[in-house]
Design a protein around this motif. Structure first.
Motif, PDB file in Angstrom:
ATOM      1  N   LEU A  93      -4.001  11.336   0.949  1.00 49.77           N
ATOM      2  CA  LEU A  93      -4.737  12.292   0.115  1.00 49.77           C
ATOM      3  C   LEU A  93      -4.856  13.666   0.754  1.00 49.77           C
ATOM      4  N   TYR A  94      -5.190  13.721   2.035  1.00 51.15           N
ATOM      5  CA  TYR A  94      -5.461  14.996   2.688  1.00 51.15           C
ATOM      6  C   TYR A  94      -4.249  15.636   3.342  1.00 51.15           C
ATOM      7  N   LEU A  95      -3.366  14.836   3.911  1.00 51.54           N
ATOM      8  CA  LEU A  95      -2.235  15.396   4.642  1.00 51.54           C
ATOM      9  C   LEU A  95      -0.905  15.196   3.923  1.00 51.54           C
ATOM     10  N   GLY A  96      -0.938  14.452   2.838  1.00 49.73           N
ATOM     11  CA  GLY A  96       0.277  14.251   2.056  1.00 49.73           C
ATOM     12  C   GLY A  96       1.321  13.387   2.737  1.00 49.73           C
ATOM     13  N   GLU A  97       0.915  12.640   3.764  1.00 51.45           N
ATOM     14  CA  GLU A  97       1.877  11.769   4.439  1.00 51.45           C
ATOM     15  C   GLU A  97       2.236  10.607   3.522  1.00 51.45           C
ATOM     16  N   VAL A  98       3.508  10.395   3.385  1.00 48.95           N
ATOM     17  CA  VAL A  98       4.029   9.387   2.463  1.00 48.95           C
ATOM     18  C   VAL A  98       3.747   7.988   3.007  1.00 48.95           C
ATOM     19  N   ILE A  99       3.409   7.104   2.104  1.00 45.98           N
ATOM     20  CA  ILE A  99       3.249   5.695   2.471  1.00 45.98           C
ATOM     21  C   ILE A  99       4.632   5.062   2.391  1.00 45.98           C
ATOM     22  N   THR A 100       5.234   4.895   3.568  1.00 44.62           N
ATOM     23  CA  THR A 100       6.586   4.349   3.648  1.00 44.62           C
ATOM     24  C   THR A 100       6.565   2.834   3.414  1.00 44.62           C
ATOM     25  N   PHE A 101       7.748   2.259   3.365  1.00 39.75           N
ATOM     26  CA  PHE A 101       7.856   0.818   3.170  1.00 39.75           C
ATOM     27  C   PHE A 101       7.136   0.059   4.288  1.00 39.75           C
ATOM     28  N   LYS A 102       7.316   0.505   5.548  1.00 42.39           N
ATOM     29  CA  LYS A 102       6.662  -0.167   6.679  1.00 42.39           C
ATOM     30  C   LYS A 102       5.139  -0.054   6.582  1.00 42.39           C
ATOM     31  N   ILE A 103       4.656   1.113   6.174  1.00 47.18           N
ATOM     32  CA  ILE A 103       3.208   1.285   6.031  1.00 47.18           C
ATOM     33  C   ILE A 103       2.692   0.433   4.876  1.00 47.18           C
ATOM     34  N   ALA A 104       3.443   0.377   3.780  1.00 41.53           N
ATOM     35  CA  ALA A 104       3.040  -0.448   2.635  1.00 41.53           C
ATOM     36  C   ALA A 104       2.961  -1.922   3.032  1.00 41.53           C
ATOM     37  N   ILE A 105       3.908  -2.380   3.832  1.00 40.65           N
ATOM     38  CA  ILE A 105       3.882  -3.769   4.321  1.00 40.65           C
ATOM     39  C   ILE A 105       2.652  -3.978   5.200  1.00 40.65           C
ATOM     40  N   SER A 106       2.328  -3.004   6.057  1.00 38.82           N
ATOM     41  CA  SER A 106       1.138  -3.109   6.908  1.00 38.82           C
ATOM     42  C   SER A 106      -0.132  -3.178   6.071  1.00 38.82           C
ATOM     43  N   ILE A 107      -0.203  -2.380   5.011  1.00 35.02           N
ATOM     44  CA  ILE A 107      -1.353  -2.410   4.108  1.00 35.02           C
ATOM     45  C   ILE A 107      -1.443  -3.778   3.435  1.00 35.02           C
ATOM     46  N   LEU A 108      -0.323  -4.281   2.981  1.00 33.50           N
ATOM     47  CA  LEU A 108      -0.291  -5.611   2.354  1.00 33.50           C
ATOM     48  C   LEU A 108      -0.765  -6.686   3.335  1.00 33.50           C
ATOM     49  N   LEU A 109      -0.316  -6.607   4.565  1.00 33.92           N
ATOM     50  CA  LEU A 109      -0.760  -7.570   5.576  1.00 33.92           C
ATOM     51  C   LEU A 109      -2.267  -7.458   5.831  1.00 33.92           C
ATOM     52  N   ALA A 110      -2.787  -6.227   5.824  1.00 32.23           N
ATOM     53  CA  ALA A 110      -4.238  -6.034   6.002  1.00 32.23           C
ATOM     54  C   ALA A 110      -4.999  -6.665   4.843  1.00 32.23           C
ATOM     55  N   ILE A 111      -4.477  -6.530   3.646  1.00 31.99           N
ATOM     56  CA  ILE A 111      -5.121  -7.156   2.468  1.00 31.99           C
ATOM     57  C   ILE A 111      -5.101  -8.674   2.608  1.00 31.99           C
ATOM     58  N   ILE A 112      -3.976  -9.208   3.074  1.00 30.08           N
ATOM     59  CA  ILE A 112      -3.889 -10.660   3.268  1.00 30.08           C
ATOM     60  C   ILE A 112      -4.877 -11.116   4.337  1.00 30.08           C
ATOM     61  N   ILE A 113      -4.983 -10.363   5.436  1.00 31.13           N
ATOM     62  CA  ILE A 113      -5.951 -10.702   6.491  1.00 31.13           C
ATOM     63  C   ILE A 113      -7.366 -10.683   5.930  1.00 31.13           C
ATOM     64  N   MET A 114      -7.671  -9.671   5.114  1.00 33.82           N
ATOM     65  CA  MET A 114      -9.007  -9.574   4.535  1.00 33.82           C
ATOM     66  C   MET A 114      -9.285 -10.776   3.624  1.00 33.82           C
ATOM     67  N   ILE A 115      -8.339 -11.117   2.782  1.00 32.85           N
ATOM     68  CA  ILE A 115      -8.512 -12.247   1.866  1.00 32.85           C
ATOM     69  C   ILE A 115      -8.710 -13.543   2.663  1.00 32.85           C
ATOM     70  N   LEU A 116      -7.933 -13.711   3.729  1.00 35.95           N
ATOM     71  CA  LEU A 116      -8.083 -14.918   4.549  1.00 35.95           C
ATOM     72  C   LEU A 116      -9.476 -15.034   5.146  1.00 35.95           C
ATOM     73  N   GLN A 117     -10.081 -13.893   5.521  1.00 36.82           N
ATOM     74  CA  GLN A 117     -11.433 -13.936   6.087  1.00 36.82           C
ATOM     75  C   GLN A 117     -12.470 -14.260   5.023  1.00 36.82           C
ATOM     76  N   LEU A 118     -12.196 -13.874   3.808  1.00 33.39           N
ATOM     77  CA  LEU A 118     -13.163 -14.070   2.727  1.00 33.39           C
ATOM     78  C   LEU A 118     -13.084 -15.469   2.104  1.00 33.39           C
ATOM     79  N   LEU A 119     -12.020 -16.201   2.409  1.00 38.80           N
ATOM     80  CA  LEU A 119     -11.883 -17.564   1.849  1.00 38.80           C
ATOM     81  C   LEU A 119     -12.795 -18.547   2.555  1.00 38.80           C
TER      82      LEU A 119
END
Length: 114
Positions: free
Chosen positions: A88-114
């Motif tokens: 949002l602030y710096l306009g840095e693109v969310i690359t494929f590797k960053i998107a995968i990292s975000i997805l993994l963070a979401i999976i980690i979060m879901i695993l903690q909430l189960l």
């Protein structure tokens, strides 16, 4: 079932990570923050940020009864906030590797909430 302590913990972690992004990266966004003047604001923000982390840990432990889950939840929330704020602030693109990292963070979060 997610209890109120866990929801409070997530909320505090979200707010904290947003504040931390501003605390550390304002120098890259606004001219007024490029010099040492912004270091006073950065230093003063350290107090409420530390207190909020303390409370998030307390509430998270009360909700999960496990410190590991609190730590992994904190990591996951930070991995969701940082790329969004940076885009949002710096306009840095969310690359494929960053998107995968975000997805993994979401999976980690879901695993903690189960």
């Amino acid at each position: 079932m997610i209890n109120k302590y866990i929801l409070i913990t997530i909320g505090i972690f979200l707010l904290n990570n947003i504040l931390i992004w501003y605390q550390l990266n304002s120098q890259l966004v606004w001219d007024w923050a490029k010099g040492t003047k912004s270091m006073w604001i950065m230093s003063l923000l350290g107090i409420p940020i530390s207190l909020m982390f303390w409370y998030a840990t307390k509430f998270g432990y009360d909700g999960f009864n496990s410190l590991w889950k609190v730590r992994l939840l904190a990591f996951s929330v930070s991995m969701l906030v940082f790329p969004i704020m940076t885009w949002l602030y710096l306009g840095e693109v969310i690359t494929f590797k960053i998107a995968i990292s975000i997805l993994l963070a979401i999976i980690i979060m879901i695993l903690q909430l189960l």
